[in-house]
Enzyme design. Structure first.
Site, PDB file in Angstrom:
ATOM      1  N   GLU A   1     -18.077 -50.115 -24.566  1.00  0.00           N
ATOM      2  CA  GLU A   1     -18.423 -49.854 -23.170  1.00  0.00           C
ATOM      3  C   GLU A   1     -19.129 -48.515 -22.988  1.00  0.00           C
ATOM      4  O   GLU A   1     -19.993 -48.377 -22.118  1.00  0.00           O
ATOM      5  CB  GLU A   1     -17.163 -49.913 -22.305  1.00  0.00           C
ATOM      6  CG  GLU A   1     -16.672 -51.351 -22.097  1.00  0.00           C
ATOM      7  CD  GLU A   1     -15.362 -51.423 -21.346  1.00  0.00           C
ATOM      8  OE1 GLU A   1     -15.331 -52.033 -20.257  1.00  0.00           O
ATOM      9  OE2 GLU A   1     -14.359 -50.870 -21.855  1.00  0.00           O
TER      10      GLU A   1
ATOM     11  N   GLU B   1     -10.552 -57.199 -25.432  1.00  0.00           N
ATOM     12  CA  GLU B   1      -9.393 -56.870 -24.603  1.00  0.00           C
ATOM     13  C   GLU B   1      -8.530 -58.076 -24.255  1.00  0.00           C
ATOM     14  O   GLU B   1      -7.297 -57.972 -24.168  1.00  0.00           O
ATOM     15  CB  GLU B   1      -9.847 -56.174 -23.313  1.00  0.00           C
ATOM     16  CG  GLU B   1     -10.253 -54.720 -23.481  1.00  0.00           C
ATOM     17  CD  GLU B   1     -11.718 -54.550 -23.859  1.00  0.00           C
ATOM     18  OE1 GLU B   1     -12.213 -53.421 -23.768  1.00  0.00           O
ATOM     19  OE2 GLU B   1     -12.365 -55.568 -24.251  1.00  0.00           O
TER      20      GLU B   1
END
Length: 260
Positions: free
Chosen positions: A114, A134
């Protein structure tokens, strides 16, 4: 290692090189995320900085994201503080006025990918692996991953990576538009610094305006962007860089940018 060293900053000419330095996997903490945010604020105020490069310490990890031990107890207060810190840090990076380049020198997982997604350009070394895993541990990408990945690679590949947990190699990342360049292992930082050095040939005032217009495409309709183009074009005539750039070209000499 003291967390104040978690982001190392070295300036080369007009480029700031930021190194994530939290071995063994360069994971993020609230402290290091706040340090990244504050570092970007400082670089934005430095008129001599036109570009930044961010990379990871070592040869194996760019960044493995957050340390999952933080979430093992299911404490929502910890989750909230991390989510806020991630958002503030990476959104500040995305809004850096100059050009930001991620030199992905190894595994880029979760919050590690990210931070690269928050940059303008991504260069991956050949051995790098990239993923947003995730959901495998009952979480989701909360630092721009669902939004920025989809914008870059489209809904299909975003769903493959996020919903199916698919990990991509550097060559696959290039094919789907997740990275802009793949280089040999060990060459990521040098390649990113060379690209960043090219930014110094551009007017920093123009670069900031153009970047804002490009990123405007993500949330505004075309007609708004076209109007904004003309507004910012005229606004450049309030800068010294505009006059310097045109006259340097006409006088056949290199421009001397002032970033004002």
């Amino acid at each position: 290692m003291p967390e104040t060293n978690a982001i190392e900053v070295v300036v080369h000419g007009h480029t700031a090189v930021l190194t994530m330095n939290n071995p063994p996997a360069n994971t993020w903490t609230v402290t290091s995320l706040n340090l990244l945010r504050d570092t970007i604020y400082k670089l934005n105020r430095d008129k001599n900085i036109y570009a930044l490069v961010i990379t990871g310490q070592g040869e194996k990890f760019f960044s493995a994201g957050a340390d999952l031990k933080l979430f093992a107890g299911g404490d929502k207060a910890i989750a909230l503080s991390m989510a806020q810190a991630f958002g503030e840090a990476f959104e500040t990076l995305s809004q850096f006025r100059g050009v930001s380049i991620a030199a992905i020198n190894g595994y880029a997982m979760g919050g590690g990918l990210e931070v690269a997604l928050a940059c303008d350009i991504r260069i991956a070394e050949a051995h790098a692996d990239l993923a947003l895993p995730e959901a495998k541990v009952g979480l989701l990408p909360c630092a721009g991953g669902t939004q920025n990945l989809t914008w870059l690679v489209g809904e299909g590949w975003a769903k493959r990576m996020i919903l199916c947990g698919e990990r991509v190699t550097a060559s696959q990342a290039l094919e789907i538009g997740l990275v802009e360049q793949v280089v040999a292992s060990g060459q990521g930082l040098q390649s990113a610094k060379q690209m960043a050095a090219e930014v110094a040939h551009q007017s920093p005032s123009s670069v900031a305006a153009c970047k804002a217009l490009i990123q405007n495409c993500r949330h505004s309709p075309l007609d708004h962007g076209l109007i904004k183009e003309r507004e910012l074009f005229l606004k450049l005539f309030d800068t010294e860089d505009q006059t310097e750039g045109v006259n340097a070209f006409l006088e056949k000499r290199p421009p001397e940018w002032k970033n004002r």
